[in-house]
Design a protein around this motif. Structure first.
Motif, mmCIF file in Angstrom:
data_model
loop_
_atom_site.group_PDB
_atom_site.id
_atom_site.type_symbol
_atom_site.label_atom_id
_atom_site.label_comp_id
_atom_site.label_asym_id
_atom_site.label_seq_id
_atom_site.Cartn_x
_atom_site.Cartn_y
_atom_site.Cartn_z
ATOM 1 N N ILE A 113 54.134 25.421 -110.564
ATOM 2 C CA ILE A 113 54.460 25.781 -111.944
ATOM 3 C C ILE A 113 55.006 24.542 -112.646
ATOM 4 O O ILE A 113 56.162 24.155 -112.467
ATOM 5 C CB ILE A 113 55.493 26.922 -111.992
ATOM 6 C CG1 ILE A 113 55.007 28.118 -111.188
ATOM 7 C CG2 ILE A 113 55.779 27.312 -113.440
ATOM 8 C CD1 ILE A 113 53.712 28.742 -111.700
ATOM 9 N N GLY A 114 54.137 23.894 -113.422
ATOM 10 C CA GLY A 114 54.509 22.692 -114.148
ATOM 11 C C GLY A 114 54.470 22.934 -115.646
ATOM 12 O O GLY A 114 54.426 24.075 -116.127
ATOM 13 N N ALA A 115 54.443 21.856 -116.406
ATOM 14 C CA ALA A 115 54.474 21.965 -117.866
ATOM 15 C C ALA A 115 53.278 22.759 -118.391
ATOM 16 O O ALA A 115 53.424 23.599 -119.299
ATOM 17 C CB ALA A 115 54.516 20.567 -118.479
ATOM 18 N N ARG A 116 52.088 22.493 -117.855
ATOM 19 C CA ARG A 116 50.902 23.216 -118.326
ATOM 20 C C ARG A 116 51.034 24.705 -118.074
ATOM 21 O O ARG A 116 50.745 25.540 -118.945
ATOM 22 C CB ARG A 116 49.652 22.684 -117.627
ATOM 23 C CG ARG A 116 48.339 23.243 -118.201
ATOM 24 C CD ARG A 116 47.148 22.883 -117.335
ATOM 25 N NE ARG A 116 47.095 23.709 -116.137
ATOM 26 C CZ ARG A 116 46.532 24.927 -116.090
ATOM 27 N NH1 ARG A 116 45.993 25.466 -117.176
ATOM 28 N NH2 ARG A 116 46.509 25.608 -114.972
ATOM 29 N N GLU A 117 51.476 25.057 -116.861
ATOM 30 C CA GLU A 117 51.586 26.472 -116.495
ATOM 31 C C GLU A 117 52.663 27.176 -117.318
ATOM 32 O O GLU A 117 52.476 28.309 -117.774
ATOM 33 C CB GLU A 117 51.885 26.602 -115.002
ATOM 34 C CG GLU A 117 50.721 26.241 -114.089
ATOM 35 C CD GLU A 117 50.479 24.730 -113.992
ATOM 36 O OE1 GLU A 117 49.349 24.324 -113.668
ATOM 37 O OE2 GLU A 117 51.439 23.954 -114.262
ATOM 38 N N LEU A 118 53.797 26.516 -117.519
ATOM 39 C CA LEU A 118 54.849 27.104 -118.341
ATOM 40 C C LEU A 118 54.364 27.326 -119.773
ATOM 41 O O LEU A 118 54.742 28.301 -120.426
ATOM 42 C CB LEU A 118 56.089 26.211 -118.329
ATOM 43 C CG LEU A 118 56.823 26.126 -116.981
ATOM 44 C CD1 LEU A 118 57.836 24.979 -117.000
ATOM 45 C CD2 LEU A 118 57.520 27.441 -116.659
ATOM 46 N N GLY A 119 53.521 26.428 -120.240
ATOM 47 C CA GLY A 119 52.980 26.574 -121.583
ATOM 48 C C GLY A 119 52.059 27.767 -121.745
ATOM 49 O O GLY A 119 51.842 28.243 -122.863
ATOM 50 N N LEU A 120 51.510 28.264 -120.649
ATOM 51 C CA LEU A 120 50.632 29.435 -120.707
ATOM 52 C C LEU A 120 51.415 30.741 -120.846
ATOM 53 O O LEU A 120 50.853 31.760 -121.248
ATOM 54 C CB LEU A 120 49.763 29.510 -119.448
ATOM 55 C CG LEU A 120 48.762 28.376 -119.238
ATOM 56 C CD1 LEU A 120 48.040 28.541 -117.902
ATOM 57 C CD2 LEU A 120 47.753 28.327 -120.380
ATOM 58 N N GLY A 145 62.625 25.622 -104.361
ATOM 59 C CA GLY A 145 62.784 24.902 -105.609
ATOM 60 C C GLY A 145 61.568 24.092 -106.030
ATOM 61 O O GLY A 145 61.157 24.139 -107.196
ATOM 62 N N PRO A 146 60.962 23.306 -105.124
ATOM 63 C CA PRO A 146 59.856 22.445 -105.542
ATOM 64 C C PRO A 146 58.574 23.172 -105.942
ATOM 65 O O PRO A 146 57.608 22.525 -106.330
ATOM 66 C CB PRO A 146 59.617 21.579 -104.290
ATOM 67 C CG PRO A 146 60.923 21.564 -103.571
ATOM 68 C CD PRO A 146 61.470 22.938 -103.780
ATOM 69 N N LEU A 147 58.556 24.505 -105.856
ATOM 70 C CA LEU A 147 57.417 25.233 -106.423
ATOM 71 C C LEU A 147 57.340 25.028 -107.928
ATOM 72 O O LEU A 147 56.270 25.142 -108.525
ATOM 73 C CB LEU A 147 57.543 26.733 -106.131
ATOM 74 C CG LEU A 147 57.446 27.175 -104.671
ATOM 75 C CD1 LEU A 147 57.794 28.655 -104.549
ATOM 76 C CD2 LEU A 147 56.052 26.911 -104.114
ATOM 77 N N VAL A 148 58.485 24.742 -108.539
ATOM 78 C CA VAL A 148 58.572 24.582 -109.995
ATOM 79 C C VAL A 148 58.930 23.141 -110.330
ATOM 80 O O VAL A 148 59.794 22.541 -109.692
ATOM 81 C CB VAL A 148 59.646 25.525 -110.575
ATOM 82 C CG1 VAL A 148 59.759 25.352 -112.089
ATOM 83 C CG2 VAL A 148 59.340 26.973 -110.233
ATOM 84 N N ASP A 149 58.270 22.589 -111.323
ATOM 85 C CA ASP A 149 58.653 21.290 -111.872
ATOM 86 C C ASP A 149 59.936 21.510 -112.675
ATOM 87 O O ASP A 149 59.898 22.058 -113.785
ATOM 88 C CB ASP A 149 57.527 20.749 -112.761
ATOM 89 C CG ASP A 149 57.839 19.382 -113.350
ATOM 90 O OD1 ASP A 149 59.033 19.047 -113.538
ATOM 91 O OD2 ASP A 149 56.884 18.648 -113.664
ATOM 92 N N GLU A 150 61.074 21.110 -112.116
ATOM 93 C CA GLU A 150 62.368 21.425 -112.705
ATOM 94 C C GLU A 150 62.553 20.784 -114.083
ATOM 95 O O GLU A 150 63.117 21.389 -114.992
ATOM 96 C CB GLU A 150 63.478 20.976 -111.754
ATOM 97 C CG GLU A 150 64.751 21.763 -111.874
ATOM 98 C CD GLU A 150 65.663 21.515 -110.686
ATOM 99 O OE1 GLU A 150 66.499 20.591 -110.781
ATOM 100 O OE2 GLU A 150 65.542 22.235 -109.678
ATOM 101 N N TYR A 202 66.238 24.859 -105.661
ATOM 102 C CA TYR A 202 66.182 23.741 -106.597
ATOM 103 C C TYR A 202 65.390 22.576 -106.006
ATOM 104 O O TYR A 202 65.157 22.516 -104.798
ATOM 105 C CB TYR A 202 67.610 23.300 -106.941
ATOM 106 C CG TYR A 202 68.447 24.469 -107.406
ATOM 107 C CD1 TYR A 202 68.451 24.839 -108.741
ATOM 108 C CD2 TYR A 202 69.181 25.237 -106.492
ATOM 109 C CE1 TYR A 202 69.168 25.943 -109.169
ATOM 110 C CE2 TYR A 202 69.899 26.343 -106.910
ATOM 111 C CZ TYR A 202 69.894 26.697 -108.248
ATOM 112 O OH TYR A 202 70.583 27.796 -108.667
ATOM 113 N N ALA A 203 65.022 21.658 -106.894
ATOM 114 C CA ALA A 203 64.289 20.476 -106.449
ATOM 115 C C ALA A 203 65.111 19.669 -105.451
ATOM 116 O O ALA A 203 64.580 19.132 -104.471
ATOM 117 C CB ALA A 203 63.922 19.608 -107.651
ATOM 118 N N ARG A 204 66.412 19.573 -105.700
ATOM 119 C CA ARG A 204 67.344 18.928 -104.768
ATOM 120 C C ARG A 204 68.510 19.863 -104.513
ATOM 121 O O ARG A 204 69.014 20.503 -105.443
ATOM 122 C CB ARG A 204 67.851 17.603 -105.345
ATOM 123 C CG ARG A 204 66.827 16.487 -105.378
ATOM 124 C CD ARG A 204 67.411 15.245 -106.031
ATOM 125 N NE ARG A 204 68.633 14.796 -105.366
ATOM 126 C CZ ARG A 204 69.486 13.896 -105.887
ATOM 127 N NH1 ARG A 204 69.241 13.379 -107.079
ATOM 128 N NH2 ARG A 204 70.559 13.534 -105.220
#
Length: 351
Positions: free
Chosen positions: A249-256, A269-274, A294-296
């Motif tokens: 889930i990155g910027a493109r996916e969040l935009g959808l 956490g790393p499933l999502v681009d924080e 979380y990412a970290r």
């Protein structure tokens, strides 16, 4: 007498020497009690620091306690290790020639160098599903907290003695309810399937994207992630972290997502681009997020998430934290040791 296959236990008399390397969650005493219900054994207990001390990479393994020296010392002469966070690295395996079985009290043996274990003739078992119910319940709780702004209202009233939270009763600021809400689940394994059943009971319109799920599901199966995102007011993540799903889930996916959507992540956490999630929250395209991972970890002091407390519910990786999980983890691992000791096939084994 025929030579045993690598990793198998030869027929011997007397108790099996086992190290129960527990921690402050899966207690060594829980492991010992479970083992003694399964087999005749001599148990040496070792308490690792997690969760009072965070896990992290240790040598070539991930998500382990930094305790190679302590583990090597405890394993002298032992044939079996039962652990949750023990770092089973090439170094540990090489220093413990008597070791033949590692039973990990987790859904996956990420703290074990599986290639090295195979080379050293060590079988590796694990405990899938031990925290599925706890994580599913926690996910629903986090989702409700985010939808109805429960932590924010609590903080204002209990923390500051302020009745300002009454503003959440205004139409503009009031939350969403689950009944008739389109909720998209990414992943339909042991946790996702339980979340789906719970949300259906609330009356939510559940949709599921999981290309690996087979058979009937609770909710509507959706053919693509993009379609799920476009149709969901809430998404909740239940996928395993792999090379394929990292940054899923990155910027493109969040935009959808529709404007005002909510993102829930009690998986990894790393499933999502924080950073992309923070951008979407700051822009208002994503109205709220509920995060347990979380990412970290621990979350760094300078994280942008801390500046978004009015829109983000945050907990420190507690999804699987229940006493029942600790007991189940010890029991499942001990049952694997019992099967090995009796010469039976393991139920959950990777090497």
């Amino acid at each position: 007498m025929t030579e045993p296959e690598p990793g198998e236990r030869p027929a011997t008399s007397g108790p099996v020497r086992v190290v129960a390397a527990g921690d402050h969650f899966v207690l060594p005493s829980l492991i010992t009690a479970a083992l003694r219900r399964e087999l005749d054994c001599e148990v040496r207990e070792l308490t690792l620091g997690w969760p009072l001390e965070p896990f992290g990479p240790v040598a070539e393994v991930t998500e382990a306690s930094d305790a190679e020296e302590e583990l090597i010392e405890a394993l002298a002469g032992a044939r079996v290790l039962v652990t949750q966070m023990g770092p089973v690295t090439e170094r540990v395996l090489g220093a413990c020639p008597d070791l033949r079985l590692v039973a990990v009290c987790r859904g996956g043996p990420v703290n074990v160098n599986l290639d090295a274990a195979g080379r050293h003739g060590v079988r590796v078992c694990y405990a899938p599903g031990r925290n599925a119910a706890a994580t599913a319940e926690f996910t629903v709780g986090m989702l409700l907290a985010a939808l109805r702004r429960i932590p924010q209202a609590h903080g204002l009233l209990a923390g500051r003695g302020s009745w300002e939270g009454a503003a959440y009763y205004t139409y503009e600021h009031s939350g969403l309810e689950l009944e008739d809400l389109p909720v998209g689940l990414v992943g339909y394994g042991a946790v996702g399937s339980r979340v789906a059943r719970a949300l259906c009971a609330f009356g939510a319109r559940v949709m599921v994207y999981d290309p690996y799920a087979r058979g009937e599901i609770h909710g509507l199966r959706v053919d693509s992630l993009d379609e799920l995102l476009r149709r969901s007011a809430v998404i909740t993540l239940h996928a395993r972290l792999t090379a394929e799903t990292r940054g899923l889930i990155g910027a493109r996916e969040l935009g959808l997502l529709p404007p005002g959507a909510v993102v829930v992540n009690v998986a990894r956490g790393p499933l999502v681009d924080e950073e992309a999630l923070c951008d979407a929250l700051e822009a208002g395209h994503v109205a709220a997020a509920a995060l347990d991972t979380y990412a970290r970890e621990p979350v760094p002091a300078g994280s942008r998430l801390f500046g978004l407390a009015d829109r983000v519910v945050m907990t420190p990786h507690l999804g699987g934290a229940s006493r029942a999980v600790a007991r189940k983890a010890a029991r499942i691992a001990a049952e694997e040791v019992g099967r090995w000791a009796r010469g039976e096939p393991p139920a959950h084994c990777l090497t």
